[in-house]
Design a protein around this motif. Structure first.
Motif, mmCIF file in Angstrom:
data_model
loop_
_atom_site.group_PDB
_atom_site.id
_atom_site.type_symbol
_atom_site.label_atom_id
_atom_site.label_comp_id
_atom_site.label_asym_id
_atom_site.label_seq_id
_atom_site.Cartn_x
_atom_site.Cartn_y
_atom_site.Cartn_z
ATOM 1 N N PHE A 97 74.014 21.335 -102.070
ATOM 2 C CA PHE A 97 73.351 22.447 -101.401
ATOM 3 C C PHE A 97 72.468 23.216 -102.377
ATOM 4 C CE2 PHE A 97 73.730 26.964 -99.746
ATOM 5 C CZ PHE A 97 72.691 26.825 -98.836
ATOM 6 N N LYS A 98 72.986 23.507 -103.547
ATOM 7 C CA LYS A 98 72.199 24.227 -104.553
ATOM 8 C C LYS A 98 70.926 23.466 -104.899
ATOM 9 C CE LYS A 98 74.387 26.120 -108.061
ATOM 10 N NZ LYS A 98 75.335 26.343 -109.171
ATOM 11 N N GLU A 99 71.041 22.152 -105.083
ATOM 12 C CA GLU A 99 69.882 21.335 -105.464
ATOM 13 C C GLU A 99 68.819 21.307 -104.373
ATOM 14 O OE1 GLU A 99 71.706 17.588 -106.491
ATOM 15 O OE2 GLU A 99 72.289 18.315 -108.488
ATOM 16 N N VAL A 100 69.241 21.070 -103.116
ATOM 17 C CA VAL A 100 68.235 20.992 -102.043
ATOM 18 C C VAL A 100 67.634 22.357 -101.748
ATOM 19 C CG1 VAL A 100 69.056 18.841 -100.992
ATOM 20 C CG2 VAL A 100 69.936 21.014 -100.157
ATOM 21 N N ARG A 101 68.413 23.415 -101.919
ATOM 22 C CA ARG A 101 67.868 24.760 -101.689
ATOM 23 C C ARG A 101 66.834 25.112 -102.754
ATOM 24 N NH1 ARG A 101 69.266 29.455 -98.912
ATOM 25 N NH2 ARG A 101 69.579 27.976 -97.209
ATOM 26 N N ILE A 102 67.127 24.819 -104.014
ATOM 27 C CA ILE A 102 66.156 25.085 -105.083
ATOM 28 C C ILE A 102 64.862 24.325 -104.799
ATOM 29 C CG2 ILE A 102 65.629 24.640 -107.521
ATOM 30 C CD1 ILE A 102 68.639 25.326 -108.071
ATOM 31 N N GLU A 103 65.001 23.063 -104.436
ATOM 32 C CA GLU A 103 63.838 22.229 -104.102
ATOM 33 C C GLU A 103 63.024 22.855 -102.965
ATOM 34 O OE1 GLU A 103 63.985 17.875 -102.547
ATOM 35 O OE2 GLU A 103 65.190 17.980 -104.395
ATOM 36 N N ASN A 104 63.721 23.282 -101.913
ATOM 37 C CA ASN A 104 63.022 23.856 -100.757
ATOM 38 C C ASN A 104 62.384 25.200 -101.080
ATOM 39 O OD1 ASN A 104 63.377 21.731 -99.041
ATOM 40 N ND2 ASN A 104 65.184 22.569 -98.050
ATOM 41 N N LEU A 105 63.026 26.008 -101.884
ATOM 42 C CA LEU A 105 62.407 27.289 -102.242
ATOM 43 C C LEU A 105 61.188 27.070 -103.130
ATOM 44 C CD1 LEU A 105 65.511 29.588 -102.725
ATOM 45 C CD2 LEU A 105 63.869 29.572 -100.833
ATOM 46 N N ASN A 106 61.246 26.070 -103.986
ATOM 47 C CA ASN A 106 60.057 25.731 -104.779
ATOM 48 C C ASN A 106 58.929 25.279 -103.868
ATOM 49 O OD1 ASN A 106 61.207 26.432 -107.237
ATOM 50 N ND2 ASN A 106 61.932 24.357 -107.652
ATOM 51 N N ARG A 107 59.256 24.475 -102.857
ATOM 52 C CA ARG A 107 58.242 24.048 -101.884
ATOM 53 C C ARG A 107 57.681 25.248 -101.127
ATOM 54 N NH1 ARG A 107 61.790 19.146 -99.684
ATOM 55 N NH2 ARG A 107 61.132 17.556 -101.166
ATOM 56 N N LEU A 108 58.574 26.128 -100.684
ATOM 57 C CA LEU A 108 58.146 27.310 -99.939
ATOM 58 C C LEU A 108 57.182 28.148 -100.776
ATOM 59 C CD1 LEU A 108 58.448 29.159 -97.419
ATOM 60 C CD2 LEU A 108 60.368 30.246 -98.611
ATOM 61 N N LYS A 109 57.544 28.396 -102.011
ATOM 62 C CA LYS A 109 56.695 29.208 -102.886
ATOM 63 C C LYS A 109 55.365 28.521 -103.159
ATOM 64 C CE LYS A 109 60.711 31.317 -105.074
ATOM 65 N NZ LYS A 109 61.577 31.305 -106.260
ATOM 66 N N SER A 110 55.369 27.206 -103.236
ATOM 67 C CA SER A 110 54.136 26.467 -103.529
ATOM 68 C C SER A 110 53.149 26.491 -102.355
ATOM 69 C CB SER A 110 54.447 25.024 -103.915
ATOM 70 O OG SER A 110 54.782 24.259 -102.769
ATOM 71 N N LEU A 111 53.617 26.856 -101.182
ATOM 72 C CA LEU A 111 52.740 26.904 -100.008
ATOM 73 C C LEU A 111 51.811 28.112 -100.036
ATOM 74 C CD1 LEU A 111 55.320 25.831 -97.287
ATOM 75 C CD2 LEU A 111 53.436 24.448 -98.207
ATOM 76 N N ASN A 112 52.078 29.060 -100.929
ATOM 77 C CA ASN A 112 51.244 30.261 -101.057
ATOM 78 C C ASN A 112 50.947 30.889 -99.697
ATOM 79 O OD1 ASN A 112 50.999 30.140 -103.924
ATOM 80 N ND2 ASN A 112 49.585 28.427 -103.621
ATOM 81 N N ILE A 113 51.997 31.184 -98.977
ATOM 82 C CA ILE A 113 51.869 31.750 -97.632
ATOM 83 C C ILE A 113 51.239 33.133 -97.712
ATOM 84 C CG2 ILE A 113 53.191 32.579 -95.645
ATOM 85 C CD1 ILE A 113 55.168 30.254 -96.263
ATOM 86 N N LYS A 114 50.230 33.323 -96.905
ATOM 87 C CA LYS A 114 49.504 34.593 -96.821
ATOM 88 C C LYS A 114 49.999 35.375 -95.601
ATOM 89 C CE LYS A 114 46.411 33.180 -99.985
ATOM 90 N NZ LYS A 114 47.258 32.315 -100.754
ATOM 91 N N GLN A 115 49.728 36.654 -95.600
ATOM 92 C CA GLN A 115 50.134 37.528 -94.495
ATOM 93 C C GLN A 115 49.650 36.981 -93.150
ATOM 94 O OE1 GLN A 115 52.184 40.109 -95.036
ATOM 95 N NE2 GLN A 115 52.284 40.582 -92.863
ATOM 96 N N GLU A 116 48.416 36.509 -93.113
ATOM 97 C CA GLU A 116 47.857 36.002 -91.848
ATOM 98 C C GLU A 116 48.535 34.709 -91.376
ATOM 99 O OE1 GLU A 116 44.905 34.945 -95.205
ATOM 100 O OE2 GLU A 116 46.025 36.721 -94.595
ATOM 101 N N ASP A 117 49.176 33.981 -92.308
ATOM 102 C CA ASP A 117 49.893 32.753 -91.930
ATOM 103 C C ASP A 117 51.153 33.058 -91.128
ATOM 104 O OD1 ASP A 117 48.109 31.037 -93.275
ATOM 105 O OD2 ASP A 117 49.200 31.311 -95.169
ATOM 106 N N LEU A 118 51.709 34.240 -91.292
ATOM 107 C CA LEU A 118 52.985 34.583 -90.679
ATOM 108 C C LEU A 118 52.943 34.582 -89.160
ATOM 109 C CD1 LEU A 118 54.153 37.381 -93.117
ATOM 110 C CD2 LEU A 118 54.871 34.978 -93.075
ATOM 111 N N ASN A 119 51.756 34.725 -88.592
ATOM 112 C CA ASN A 119 51.619 34.705 -87.131
ATOM 113 C C ASN A 119 51.266 33.333 -86.579
ATOM 114 O OD1 ASN A 119 52.281 37.432 -86.690
ATOM 115 N ND2 ASN A 119 50.244 38.022 -87.383
ATOM 116 N N ARG A 120 51.080 32.357 -87.454
ATOM 117 C CA ARG A 120 50.814 30.991 -86.990
ATOM 118 C C ARG A 120 52.066 30.471 -86.285
ATOM 119 N NH1 ARG A 120 47.593 27.832 -91.666
ATOM 120 N NH2 ARG A 120 47.555 26.261 -90.032
ATOM 121 N N THR A 121 51.859 29.572 -85.333
ATOM 122 C CA THR A 121 52.974 29.185 -84.465
ATOM 123 C C THR A 121 53.247 27.689 -84.456
ATOM 124 O OG1 THR A 121 51.518 29.015 -82.535
ATOM 125 C CG2 THR A 121 52.596 31.145 -82.908
ATOM 126 N N GLY A 122 54.455 27.388 -84.041
ATOM 127 C CA GLY A 122 54.911 26.041 -83.748
ATOM 128 C C GLY A 122 55.647 26.092 -82.418
#
Length: 174
Positions: A97-122
């Motif tokens: 769990f620790k390993e996959v979470r670290i990996e995913n948080l690194n991925r999340l941070k690498s996406l450079n999410i901007k404020q305007e991205d927060l309203n994008r939908t799926g």
């Protein structure tokens, strides 16, 4: 509190540590006991968190942020961990769990999410249209909910042992 990505990351970063401190090295009775039929043990909960890390959160974030017209999320099997290898120790699950979470948080941070991205939908298969802010908020609250669940499941192992104090222990009456 209003949503801020960095505040969600604060929770997501700490969850593996909280679970490790809570469960690592405990006896099987603590980690494999549940609340009865069709309920999860702490072991099952950690397996569920791992499965979500591998198949849910980041994939859905990427779907929302993609330029594809197909924004439909794959359904998530909330019980998949029950079909996984049950021979691993709790400590092995915690490390995974620790390993996959670290990996995913690194991925999340690498996406450079901007404020305007927060309203994008799926498109969630059950709820319909959801936005990125809701998804990431849910990820953090999902962690907190399962930490509370682990604590409740463990506390209930002593429900019949606490005697009259049960009236003051709300966790045992939920």
């Amino acid at each position: 509190m209003n949503f801020e990505l960095n505040k969600s990351i604060e929770i997501l970063e700490r969850t593996p540590e909280v679970i490790e401190v809570l469960l690592s090295g405990l006896s099987q009775e603590w980690v494999r006991s549940n609340e009865g039929d069709h309920t999860w043990s702490p072991y099952d909960i950690v397996g569920h968190l791992i499965f979500g890390e591998k198949t849910d959160w980041i994939l859905r974030i990427k779907t929302i942020l993609s330029e594809s017209d197909n924004k439909l999320f794959e359904p998530f099997d909330r019980f998949a961990q029950l079909k996984e290898n049950q021979e691993k120790s709790i400590d092995e699950l915690i490390i995974e769990f620790k390993e996959v979470r670290i990996e995913n948080l690194n991925r999340l941070k690498s996406l450079n999410i901007k404020q305007e991205d927060l309203n994008r939908t799926g498109i969630h298969p059950e709820f319909g249209e959801v936005n990125l802010k809701q998804l990431i908020s849910t990820w953090a609250v999902h962690d907190l909910g399962h930490i509370a669940q682990i604590s409740r499941v463990m506390a209930k192992q002593y429900k019949s042992e606490v005697g009259p104090w049960i009236n003051y222990l709300g966790i045992l009456n939920k």
